[in-house]
Design an enzyme around this catalytic site. Sequence first.
Site, mmCIF file in Angstrom:
data_model
loop_
_atom_site.group_PDB
_atom_site.id
_atom_site.type_symbol
_atom_site.label_atom_id
_atom_site.label_comp_id
_atom_site.label_asym_id
_atom_site.label_seq_id
_atom_site.Cartn_x
_atom_site.Cartn_y
_atom_site.Cartn_z
ATOM 1 N N ASP A 1 62.890 32.826 17.172
ATOM 2 C CA ASP A 1 64.111 32.336 16.529
ATOM 3 C C ASP A 1 63.888 31.891 15.085
ATOM 4 O O ASP A 1 64.613 31.043 14.578
ATOM 5 C CB ASP A 1 64.719 31.186 17.351
ATOM 6 C CG ASP A 1 66.200 30.967 17.011
ATOM 7 O OD1 ASP A 1 66.867 31.968 16.675
ATOM 8 O OD2 ASP A 1 66.661 29.824 17.063
ATOM 9 N N PRO B 1 57.917 40.786 18.420
ATOM 10 C CA PRO B 1 58.369 39.613 19.176
ATOM 11 C C PRO B 1 57.609 38.349 18.809
ATOM 12 O O PRO B 1 56.458 38.376 18.377
ATOM 13 C CB PRO B 1 58.100 40.010 20.630
ATOM 14 C CG PRO B 1 57.018 41.026 20.557
ATOM 15 C CD PRO B 1 57.224 41.770 19.279
ATOM 16 N N LYS C 1 27.135 46.713 57.097
ATOM 17 C CA LYS C 1 26.460 47.539 56.083
ATOM 18 C C LYS C 1 24.935 47.397 56.164
ATOM 19 O O LYS C 1 24.213 48.392 56.236
ATOM 20 C CB LYS C 1 26.922 47.134 54.671
ATOM 21 C CG LYS C 1 28.408 47.246 54.421
ATOM 22 C CD LYS C 1 28.770 46.830 53.017
ATOM 23 C CE LYS C 1 28.435 45.384 52.697
ATOM 24 N NZ LYS C 1 29.130 44.419 53.578
ATOM 25 N N SER C 2 24.457 46.149 56.095
ATOM 26 C CA SER C 2 23.013 45.920 56.064
ATOM 27 C C SER C 2 22.344 46.383 57.351
ATOM 28 O O SER C 2 21.248 46.966 57.326
ATOM 29 C CB SER C 2 22.722 44.425 55.835
ATOM 30 O OG SER C 2 23.203 44.016 54.570
ATOM 31 N N SER D 1 30.400 45.436 47.018
ATOM 32 C CA SER D 1 30.868 46.211 45.847
ATOM 33 C C SER D 1 32.370 46.459 45.947
ATOM 34 O O SER D 1 32.801 47.581 46.175
ATOM 35 C CB SER D 1 30.096 47.519 45.700
ATOM 36 O OG SER D 1 30.025 48.257 46.894
#
Length: 640
Positions: A34, A112, A479-480, A547
């Site tokens: 403004d 802006p 996983k392991s 991951s």
Amino acid sequence: MMNLSSLIETDIEEYLKAHEQKSLLRFITCGSVDDGKSTLIGRLLFESKMLFEDQLAAMEADSKKWGTQGEDIDFALLVDGLAAEREQGITIDVAYRFFSTDKRKFIVADTPGHEQYTRNMVTGASTADAAILMVDARKGILTQTRRHSYLMSLLGINHIVVAINKMDLVEYSQARFDEIIAEYAAFAEQLGLKNVTYIPLSAFKGDNIVEASPRMPWYSAPQYQATTLMDFLETVEIDDIRMQKAPFRLPVQWVNRPNLDFRGFSGTITSGIIQPGDRIRVQPSGKESEVARIVSYDGDLEQAIAGQSITLTLKDEIDISRGDVISIAEAPAETADQFESTLVWMHEDALLPGRPYLLKIGTQTVTASITDIKYQVNVNTLEHTAAKQLELNGIAVCNISLDRAIAFDDYQSNKDTGGFIVIDRLSNTTVAAGMLHFALRRSQNIHYQHVDVNKDARAKAKAQTPSVLWFTGLSGAGKSTIANIVEKKLHALGNHTYLLDGDNVRHGLNKDLGFTDADRVENIRRIGEVSKLMVDAGLIVLTAFISPFTAERRMAREQLAEGEFIEIFVDTPLAIAEERDVKGLYKKARAGELKNFTGIDSAYERPEAPEIHLDAARLSVEEAADLVVSELRKRGVIHG
């Protein structure tokens, strides 16, 4: 005797020819919300007679509906095109407008004022020769005034007008004008802004826009270097003229090969002047040749200057590709693959050091990662603060590493060969804008050392195909356990292996890392590098890490040759993984005692196309391991 229609055609041709020869100034309006940016642009269009009657009529109607200026025309409505902007009386998007006077053509970007739209302001400012920084005379210098000033200094805008607007609302007070000048001048000195002009005006009333205002006779005093805004815009130096004096640069956009008898290199000259016979250097290769011809749409040229689109032919056959830069041989660009730069982060998702992104500079796109955030800048105080990641609208000085050397200039010397954007590799979204400062010394001093015993020799001695078996999945997915069984089976078959487990490496190599997103990225980056070295040693490497991010798994994959990275997704539903909770981690995460835990308050991005997909809810760990070994036989990784 010439008839009326011929006279009209002649006048039109002469007008168009004169119009083509005018210089073009690109400028922005910026400042806080403004402060009157849109009103000013509307006023400039009105005063330069660039509005049609229907536009004026529409603006008068809109002023009655949306305007805030009583019975007067609200010029801001001419620029604020979005409905949300009209309803709120603010600018959100960047609005571009064209207008001209007898002396010059103009393209103005209305940017802006809200802090959350700082990225839009950077977009508008990136091609600007000058800037009009709006300041509300009632409010003075605000946070966004300082922010936009800092961005202008970063973006190398050399000519700035501090337009102290709404002087009609402070009774055209000279004292108020001088007070604002004093405050801003102190800040500008800190930023190193030198070419600053101060103009008191009223965009609404038209004071000092085109003609000197009789309401501010004091402004004619010598200390003010008095000028109207239009006078400034019509006489300020344009960067195109400055860039003609800089060393020649032509980023190659495409290799023009219409037939076997012609081979040229096309692009737009970003700086300098070129003539046939000039000696050039192609970068980053460093090969040199001589310009044979300068080809354009209008035929061969005796000379070409900055801003022209041309095709060069050379006297020698040189391997040149899109993205290369043709420089004048006596003053070539630099080449490097590591830099210090300033980044303006423009995305809601934070910048994470170590994550791979795409970097586009000129006509070349390369893979890049931010290796270090040296410091973040507080734009209000210019204080340097430590930062591990960069949030939306954050500004920081960073080190960047590329996957290959590129030709470049520092940004202050050449915006086109020193400015870049950063692109997210998955969404293809522009996430940052940046300015190169200089090459890091390490990029010039570190070179690959040739070794006689290479990966192929090491793999042959072990009678196996070196690979990375990348196990990924939620905590507790198995996983392991599965990776451990697979390694035992491979070892029994005589294969040479090594297992990198997520918990184990955090006792040594990665003991300095936590579990924030930034630390997770760095965790996987290091494992990717170690895996690459082990593959080079001829080993079959098994990695068992959550991951969670697609980008980092892709980074690890791309460090290896085709077929060497085998992604194994241990697909265990969250409910089952949480039910197992061998380490009690899910319980802590649910209790709020463990932050950034994958699957609870940190995302896991499922692999889209893993080489091996293990349905861990259906398979036992032994069955899953057998499936992996069977798949490795099919792929020729192991034998026997």
